[in-house]
Design a protein around this motif. Sequence first.
Motif, PDB file in Angstrom:
ATOM      1  N   ARG A  98      40.155  30.275  46.932  1.00  0.00           N
ATOM      2  CA  ARG A  98      40.083  29.722  48.283  1.00  0.00           C
ATOM      3  C   ARG A  98      39.143  30.536  49.171  1.00  0.00           C
ATOM      4  N   VAL A  99      38.725  29.924  50.239  1.00  0.00           N
ATOM      5  CA  VAL A  99      37.955  30.642  51.251  1.00  0.00           C
ATOM      6  C   VAL A  99      38.810  31.805  51.734  1.00  0.00           C
ATOM      7  N   GLY A 100      38.202  32.977  51.856  1.00  0.00           N
ATOM      8  CA  GLY A 100      38.938  34.165  52.281  1.00  0.00           C
ATOM      9  C   GLY A 100      39.467  34.983  51.122  1.00  0.00           C
ATOM     10  N   ASP A 101      39.321  34.496  49.905  1.00  0.00           N
ATOM     11  CA  ASP A 101      39.731  35.289  48.746  1.00  0.00           C
ATOM     12  C   ASP A 101      38.659  36.333  48.452  1.00  0.00           C
ATOM     13  N   LEU A 102      39.109  37.519  48.117  1.00  0.00           N
ATOM     14  CA  LEU A 102      38.231  38.568  47.615  1.00  0.00           C
ATOM     15  C   LEU A 102      38.284  38.449  46.098  1.00  0.00           C
ATOM     16  N   VAL A 103      37.148  38.070  45.502  1.00  0.00           N
ATOM     17  CA  VAL A 103      37.082  37.829  44.065  1.00  0.00           C
ATOM     18  C   VAL A 103      36.498  39.058  43.382  1.00  0.00           C
ATOM     19  N   ALA A 136      41.450  37.251  41.872  1.00  0.00           N
ATOM     20  CA  ALA A 136      41.307  36.948  43.292  1.00  0.00           C
ATOM     21  C   ALA A 136      42.517  37.476  44.046  1.00  0.00           C
ATOM     22  N   GLU A 137      42.247  37.928  45.270  1.00  0.00           N
ATOM     23  CA  GLU A 137      43.307  38.367  46.176  1.00  0.00           C
ATOM     24  C   GLU A 137      42.886  37.990  47.584  1.00  0.00           C
ATOM     25  N   ARG A 138      43.845  37.825  48.461  1.00  0.00           N
ATOM     26  CA  ARG A 138      43.528  37.529  49.857  1.00  0.00           C
ATOM     27  C   ARG A 138      42.861  38.754  50.459  1.00  0.00           C
ATOM     28  N   TRP A 139      41.811  38.531  51.208  1.00  0.00           N
ATOM     29  CA  TRP A 139      41.020  39.639  51.757  1.00  0.00           C
ATOM     30  C   TRP A 139      41.829  40.495  52.729  1.00  0.00           C
ATOM     31  N   ASN A 140      42.843  39.923  53.364  1.00  0.00           N
ATOM     32  CA  ASN A 140      43.580  40.647  54.404  1.00  0.00           C
ATOM     33  C   ASN A 140      45.034  40.934  54.040  1.00  0.00           C
ATOM     34  N   GLU A 141      45.350  40.864  52.755  1.00  0.00           N
ATOM     35  CA  GLU A 141      46.710  41.150  52.310  1.00  0.00           C
ATOM     36  C   GLU A 141      46.681  42.248  51.263  1.00  0.00           C
ATOM     37  N   SER A 142      47.787  42.913  51.094  1.00  0.00           N
ATOM     38  CA  SER A 142      47.843  43.980  50.086  1.00  0.00           C
ATOM     39  C   SER A 142      48.730  43.564  48.914  1.00  0.00           C
ATOM     40  N   PRO A 151      48.924  42.189  44.860  1.00  0.00           N
ATOM     41  CA  PRO A 151      48.102  42.372  43.658  1.00  0.00           C
ATOM     42  C   PRO A 151      47.215  41.154  43.399  1.00  0.00           C
ATOM     43  N   PRO A 152      46.029  41.376  42.858  1.00  0.00           N
ATOM     44  CA  PRO A 152      45.159  40.247  42.527  1.00  0.00           C
ATOM     45  C   PRO A 152      45.765  39.394  41.418  1.00  0.00           C
ATOM     46  N   THR A 153      45.412  38.122  41.408  1.00  0.00           N
ATOM     47  CA  THR A 153      45.840  37.165  40.395  1.00  0.00           C
ATOM     48  C   THR A 153      44.639  36.814  39.527  1.00  0.00           C
ATOM     49  N   GLN A 154      44.846  36.725  38.206  1.00  0.00           N
ATOM     50  CA  GLN A 154      43.753  36.293  37.356  1.00  0.00           C
ATOM     51  C   GLN A 154      43.540  34.804  37.582  1.00  0.00           C
TER      52      GLN A 154
END
Length: 188
Positions: free
Chosen positions: A85-90, A112-118, A120-123
């Motif tokens: 999604r838009v805003g995801d840090l890939v 991918a993880e949300r840019w403003n959340e802490s 864990p990233p999801t594959q």
Amino acid sequence: MTDQAPATESDTPDIPEVPGKPTSASRTTLSHIMTHNDTNLLGTVHGGVIMKLVDDAAGAVAGRHSGGPAVTASMDEMVFLEPVRVGDLVHVKAQVNWTGRTSMEVGVRVLAERWNESTPPTQVGSAYLVFAAVDADGKPRRVPPVLPETEKDRRRYQEAQIRRTHRLARRRAIVELREKRAAEGLDD
């Protein structure tokens, strides 16, 4: 595990032998924040944007491992597991899994993880790409053998050999089918 068979002088007379490199020597991560410019008609990130990031990261790894230019020969098994999604840090993580004399398979995981959340990233995806190392004239050049360092690296090496066997068998079967159809006068 089957080790890479060293080439003999007669196999590749114009391509000099090179020393091996450990898997970790070229492993890399490329990270990118997804914006509205990256979206498709459904409002999620376009698969082609992710594929470009995958190819970029894999190309960097192939160039690092081979010590020079390498071109994409094929992309296998590009799998999209979750939408981005838009805003995801890939994060695109890539490493060399296997090497031949002039080619190498690069495995890629996309997280991918949300840019403003802490959290864990999801594959969200994975792919396997084959690169061919080339010289300044576009001719194949030898790549260093990859030296797997961990059990996970050794498993990836073995799996890459299976994928290579399947790629070659598929290519042979298609050529044989086309030759058979041409012999029967069914040339398309």
